[in-house]
Design a protein around this motif. Structure first.
Motif, PDB file in Angstrom:
ATOM      1  N   ALA A 153       0.827  -1.209   0.000  1.00 23.13           N
ATOM      2  CA  ALA A 153       0.000   0.000   0.000  1.00 23.13           C
ATOM      3  C   ALA A 153       0.857   1.252   0.000  1.00 23.13           C
ATOM      4  N   GLU A 154       1.903   1.267   0.785  1.00 28.17           N
ATOM      5  CA  GLU A 154       2.801   2.417   0.832  1.00 28.17           C
ATOM      6  C   GLU A 154       3.480   2.646  -0.513  1.00 28.17           C
ATOM      7  N   ASP A 155       3.870   1.556  -1.193  1.00 32.27           N
ATOM      8  CA  ASP A 155       4.608   1.681  -2.453  1.00 32.27           C
ATOM      9  C   ASP A 155       3.714   2.083  -3.626  1.00 32.27           C
ATOM     10  N   TYR A 156       2.462   1.591  -3.676  1.00 31.69           N
ATOM     11  CA  TYR A 156       1.681   1.738  -4.895  1.00 31.69           C
ATOM     12  C   TYR A 156       0.302   2.373  -4.712  1.00 31.69           C
ATOM     13  N   SER A 157      -0.119   2.666  -3.479  1.00 33.79           N
ATOM     14  CA  SER A 157      -1.470   3.203  -3.278  1.00 33.79           C
ATOM     15  C   SER A 157      -1.572   4.624  -3.809  1.00 33.79           C
ATOM     16  N   ASN A 158      -2.762   4.988  -4.374  1.00 34.54           N
ATOM     17  CA  ASN A 158      -2.993   6.331  -4.912  1.00 34.54           C
ATOM     18  C   ASN A 158      -3.481   7.306  -3.854  1.00 34.54           C
ATOM     19  N   SER A 159      -3.854   6.783  -2.684  1.00 40.03           N
ATOM     20  CA  SER A 159      -4.476   7.632  -1.664  1.00 40.03           C
ATOM     21  C   SER A 159      -3.791   7.407  -0.328  1.00 40.03           C
ATOM     22  N   ILE A 160      -3.454   8.516   0.346  1.00 37.03           N
ATOM     23  CA  ILE A 160      -2.855   8.406   1.669  1.00 37.03           C
ATOM     24  C   ILE A 160      -3.846   7.825   2.658  1.00 37.03           C
ATOM     25  N   GLN A 161      -5.122   8.066   2.414  1.00 35.33           N
ATOM     26  CA  GLN A 161      -6.130   7.547   3.324  1.00 35.33           C
ATOM     27  C   GLN A 161      -6.155   6.017   3.303  1.00 35.33           C
ATOM     28  N   SER A 162      -5.963   5.434   2.089  1.00 35.51           N
ATOM     29  CA  SER A 162      -5.931   3.971   1.997  1.00 35.51           C
ATOM     30  C   SER A 162      -4.705   3.409   2.710  1.00 35.51           C
ATOM     31  N   VAL A 163      -3.598   4.133   2.643  1.00 38.00           N
ATOM     32  CA  VAL A 163      -2.398   3.707   3.371  1.00 38.00           C
ATOM     33  C   VAL A 163      -2.661   3.703   4.860  1.00 38.00           C
ATOM     34  N   LEU A 164      -3.302   4.779   5.353  1.00 35.13           N
ATOM     35  CA  LEU A 164      -3.591   4.873   6.782  1.00 35.13           C
ATOM     36  C   LEU A 164      -4.578   3.808   7.227  1.00 35.13           C
ATOM     37  N   THR A 165      -5.525   3.476   6.342  1.00 34.29           N
ATOM     38  CA  THR A 165      -6.490   2.433   6.685  1.00 34.29           C
ATOM     39  C   THR A 165      -5.790   1.091   6.890  1.00 34.29           C
ATOM     40  N   VAL A 166      -4.884   0.759   5.954  1.00 34.77           N
ATOM     41  CA  VAL A 166      -4.137  -0.493   6.081  1.00 34.77           C
ATOM     42  C   VAL A 166      -3.257  -0.471   7.322  1.00 34.77           C
ATOM     43  N   TYR A 167      -2.700   0.709   7.600  1.00 32.36           N
ATOM     44  CA  TYR A 167      -1.847   0.843   8.780  1.00 32.36           C
ATOM     45  C   TYR A 167      -2.637   0.608  10.061  1.00 32.36           C
ATOM     46  N   GLU A 168      -3.834   1.145  10.123  1.00 32.04           N
ATOM     47  CA  GLU A 168      -4.666   0.956  11.313  1.00 32.04           C
ATOM     48  C   GLU A 168      -5.022  -0.519  11.499  1.00 32.04           C
ATOM     49  N   GLU A 169      -5.310  -1.201  10.391  1.00 34.36           N
ATOM     50  CA  GLU A 169      -5.596  -2.633  10.484  1.00 34.36           C
ATOM     51  C   GLU A 169      -4.372  -3.400  10.995  1.00 34.36           C
ATOM     52  N   HIS A 170      -3.223  -2.957  10.542  1.00 34.96           N
ATOM     53  CA  HIS A 170      -1.976  -3.596  10.986  1.00 34.96           C
ATOM     54  C   HIS A 170      -1.761  -3.395  12.483  1.00 34.96           C
ATOM     55  N   GLN A 171      -2.017  -2.168  12.964  1.00 40.31           N
ATOM     56  CA  GLN A 171      -1.866  -1.897  14.392  1.00 40.31           C
ATOM     57  C   GLN A 171      -2.870  -2.699  15.211  1.00 40.31           C
ATOM     58  N   LYS A 172      -4.079  -2.834  14.701  1.00 40.31           N
ATOM     59  CA  LYS A 172      -5.096  -3.613  15.410  1.00 40.31           C
ATOM     60  C   LYS A 172      -4.649  -5.078  15.522  1.00 40.31           C
ATOM     61  N   LEU A 173      -4.042  -5.600  14.437  1.00 37.85           N
ATOM     62  CA  LEU A 173      -3.569  -6.988  14.471  1.00 37.85           C
ATOM     63  C   LEU A 173      -2.480  -7.170  15.517  1.00 37.85           C
ATOM     64  N   LEU A 174      -1.605  -6.185  15.620  1.00 38.33           N
ATOM     65  CA  LEU A 174      -0.545  -6.283  16.620  1.00 38.33           C
ATOM     66  C   LEU A 174      -1.113  -6.341  18.028  1.00 38.33           C
ATOM     67  N   LYS A 175      -2.155  -5.560  18.269  1.00 36.71           N
ATOM     68  CA  LYS A 175      -2.760  -5.573  19.602  1.00 36.71           C
ATOM     69  C   LYS A 175      -3.480  -6.892  19.871  1.00 36.71           C
ATOM     70  N   GLU A 176      -4.131  -7.437  18.826  1.00 35.84           N
ATOM     71  CA  GLU A 176      -4.836  -8.709  19.001  1.00 35.84           C
ATOM     72  C   GLU A 176      -3.860  -9.848  19.288  1.00 35.84           C
ATOM     73  N   LEU A 177      -2.699  -9.763  18.644  1.00 31.56           N
ATOM     74  CA  LEU A 177      -1.677 -10.790  18.867  1.00 31.56           C
ATOM     75  C   LEU A 177      -0.696 -10.316  19.921  1.00 31.56           C
ATOM     76  N   GLY A 178      -1.208  -9.753  20.984  1.00 27.25           N
ATOM     77  CA  GLY A 178      -0.379  -9.177  22.035  1.00 27.25           C
ATOM     78  C   GLY A 178       0.611 -10.184  22.589  1.00 27.25           C
ATOM     79  N   GLY A 179       1.717  -9.662  23.086  1.00 27.71           N
ATOM     80  CA  GLY A 179       2.774 -10.506  23.617  1.00 27.71           C
ATOM     81  C   GLY A 179       3.838 -10.827  22.601  1.00 27.71           C
TER      82      GLY A 179
END
Length: 727
Positions: free
Chosen positions: A613-639
């Motif tokens: 997404a960072e390399d090829y996305s046309n919208s910064i908002q789409s990058v941030l959306t993917v980033y938020e999903e990534h952060q949520k995954l990190l919290k779900e897989l805590g530890g």
């Protein structure tokens, strides 16, 4: 008759016995490093040798006769089944052979020996037992055929040659004029095949004694002349026998007519000169009027005969000294070989190293002789030497060819003791390939079809050899036969597919991989492996990503927990048009996150989607959306600890900076790659939430994960280094 599990029996079916040598036949200890051979190594009776010719006649046993004794023994079927169900179990075979021998049942024994020798043809003792079996039953012709077939497989076996010759001596009518001629022909074949072996003394001695029994003293001397040039264990006894033979008979009866006349003329001239000098001295002392006593002309006195004998020994002594030097060079190599015969029991490392060292030395000697023969013949040459240049070159070529024959014999001897080791067969084929492709092919055939039927490496080397020399049909046949012998071996199927691909048969290559995929559905791991190979072929060479995608998707239905399948499908989508594949990439990531994969693997897939997404996305908002999903995954897989920043392999403790971003605290920067921390976040985004902006400025530390390199990439996704300039 058992060879294994019986202390007194060797792997060749022969009783283990110490060498029975007469006192006069004990080899003299040559100077310095030459020591007496050990009892085990020095026993000629326990030293079966390998074939000299690289292409022996195809092995085939005569068809079994009809059952001459009614039904087979009671336990035959049970032992026969045990041997055939596991043909690599040597003990099962020897149990069967021992049982047949105890029952004295010729049909059962014949059937068992035929099957055994087809599987273990290097056990020369069983060839002898087979021949004796036929002879005791009155089938002399069959006994002779068995010996001939055994010698086609192992023509270096001195014991088998002697057994064959004794069989002929006991069955042929020596009153017939053709019988001695045939025996002599067999002797010549024997010394030609096995005469250069270090333990061939008994064969030479038998030949010499037989010629003496026939009254052919000149032939016996000629054989002695030949063996004087062969470095054997009992080399010194041959010279003693030659001297005894020469002193026991008139020189004209043992020497060739040419040599006898040459030495007779030479000795007469020398004798004349001595007599003339002696006569001159006597004339000065003779009283006046007394005449010189007359000497009969043309008579050979005993003094002349003795002079001829002395000249013969002067010539042979030079040959003997040269041969002793050759024996001295080889003595410690021969002494290091403790088991020169075949057995299924493994050899220790010292024995394998001894064979390698011996081969290295013998080849080095050949290369040295070849180098010497290739030197400039004009060095130290004069105009008058041009006449003799050609014969000298011919003699040098003959010497090199003789040494090459010696190298081959050593290889064949090695391939008796080391018949179950691929490394020696491979080494022999590499040596022969530079001399003759056909000879190298014959060695491959012998190794793969007789001795190493269940060793895949040598078969694949054979297929490579045939492909390299342009015989694709034979290469295909070799690989197909190997796959039938070892079904389900993935490397063989891949070799077959690669062979067709290199031959330009892409459809056939694809068909082989599709067949492998279809046949391996019951084995998920193997099915995934073949599916990945097929998908890559369709994508890279077939230029058909849709078919490759379908193969991977079908494989994921069978193995949804296989991270390699998810990864290859993701890379397939990433390698396409970035504008058209964005949705497909995120779909791959979503599928991987929903699959039963390990937590750290899911984080890597999420990270890969974020990178795309960072390399090829046309919208910064789409990058941030993917980033938020990534952060949520990190919290779900805590530890789960986050990986080190900037490519450091070891995780580092993280500390919070004033702006809230995570900055790695490294104890010590690597000297070859300076640590460049991210100290300046990107500028704020217009109209965006500042908290989100701060998080976005810190997510670059997740581009580098040390675990990501374990998925087969040559370089990890290193975005941190220099991504933002330091403040």
């Amino acid at each position: 008759m058992a060879a294994e599990g019986c202390e007194e029996m060797s792997g060749n079916g022969e009783l283990e016995e110490s060498p029975a040598m007469e006192a006069s036949e004990v080899p003299a200890s040559p100077p310095t490093e030459m020591v007496e051979m050990s009892e085990e190594n020095g026993s000629a009776a326990e030293a079966p040798e390998a074939p000299v010719g690289p292409d022996p006649e195809p092995f085939s046993m005569p068809p079994a006769s009809e059952d001459e004794e009614g039904e087979l023994p009671a336990d035959f079927e049970r032992l026969w089944k045990a041997a055939h169900d596991n043909p690599q179990d040597f003990t099962s075979w020897t149990d069967l052979l021992q049982y047949c021998e105890q029952e004295s049942h010729i049909t059962a024994s014949r059937q068992a020996l035929e099957a055994f020798l087809a599987r273990y043809p290097l056990c020369y003792g069983y060839w002898k037992k087979f021949a004796d079996l036929e002879r005791r039953a009155g089938y002399n012709n069959k006994a002779e055929e068995v010996c001939v077939q055994g010698l086609q497989v192992i023509p270096l076996s001195v014991d088998l040659w002697i057994h064959y010759i004794n069989l002929l001596l006991g069955t042929l009518d020596m009153n017939l004029p053709e019988s001695p001629t045939r025996i002599r022909s067999v002797f010549e074949d024997a010394v030609q095949a096995a005469g250069l072996d270090f333990h061939s003394d008994r064969l030479w001695d038998l030949y010499i004694e037989w010629e003496k029994e026939q009254g052919n003293m000149r032939n016996a001397a000629a054989v002695l002349d030949r063996v004087l040039k062969v470095p054997t264990q009992l080399y010194n006894t041959h010279y003693d026998k030659f001297k005894e033979h020469l002193n026991s008979h008139e020189p004209k009866d043992v020497l060739s007519p040419e040599e006898y006349e040459e030495l007779r003329t030479l000795c007469r001239q020398s004798q004349k000169a001595e007599r003339a000098e002696q006569a001159q001295e006597e004339e000065e002392e003779r009283p006046p009027g007394e005449e010189e006593p007359a000497t009969p002309e043309g008579t050979d006195t005993e003094e002349l005969m003795q002079k001829i004998r002395e000249q013969v020994l002067v010539r042979r002594d030079k040959v003997y000294q040269d041969n002793e030097g050759e024996v001295r060079k080889r003595w410690h190599f021969e002494d290091a070989i403790k088991r020169p015969y075949f057995h299924v029991k493994p050899l220790d490392r010292l024995q394998l190293r001894a064979w390698h060292s011996y081969l290295d030395w013998e080849i080095a000697q050949l290369n040295k002789d070849t180098k010497d023969s290739n030197q400039d013949p004009n060095q130290a040459a004069t105009e008058g030497s041009e006449v003799t240049a050609q014969p000298q070159e011919q003699s040098e070529d003959a010497a090199v060819a003789h040494d090459d024959h010696r190298v081959r014999i050593l290889y064949e001897r090695c391939l008796i003791a080391c018949a179950l080791y691929e490394e020696f067969w491979t080494r022999y084929t590499q040596y022969l390939e530079s001399h003759s492709v056909d000879e190298a092919r014959a060695v491959f055939k012998r190794a793969c079809e007789v001795h190493l039927t269940y060793k895949p490496n040598i078969h694949m080397q054979w297929a490579t050899f045939e492909e390299r020399h342009g015989d694709l049909t034979e290469a295909r046949r070799v690989l197909e036969a190997l796959e039938k012998t070892l079904p389900g071996l993935a490397v063989v199927r891949l070799r077959r597919a690669a062979l067709e691909r290199r031959a330009g048969q892409l459809e056939q290559s694809e068909a082989l991989l599709r067949e492998a995929v279809a046949e391996s559905k019951e084995k998920p791991t193997l099915h995934a492996f073949y599916s990945i190979k097929l998908a890559r072929l369709l994508l890279k060479l077939g230029r058909n990503p849709s078919r490759a995608r379908r193969v991977l998707q079908e494989a994921l239905e069978i193995s949804p927990d296989n991270d390699k399948l998810h990864l290859n499908l993701l890379e397939l989508e990433v390698s396409g048009d970035p504008w058209a594949s964005a949705e497909a990439v995120q779909e791959c990531v979503t599928r991987a996150l929903a699959a039963p994969l390990a937590p750290h693997t899911k984080i890597l897939f999420s990270q890969r989607g974020l990178q795309f997404a960072e390399d090829y996305s046309n919208s910064i908002q789409s990058v941030l959306t993917v980033y938020e999903e990534h952060q949520k995954l990190l919290k779900e897989l805590g530890g789960t600890k986050r990986g080190a920043e900037n490519g450091d392999e070891d995780p580092e403790k993280l500390s919070k900076s004033d702006d809230g971003s995570a900055v790695a605290v490294s104890a010590q920067a690597p000297p070859t790659m300076p640590h460049v921390p991210i100290t300046t976040p990107p500028p704020p985004v217009m109209g965006a939430d500042m908290s989100t902006t701060a998080g976005y400025g810190g997510y670059s530390s997740w581009y580098q994960q040390p675990q990501y390199g374990s998925y087969g990439y040559q370089s990890t996704w290193n975005y941190n280094q220099g991504y933002y300039p330091p403040s």
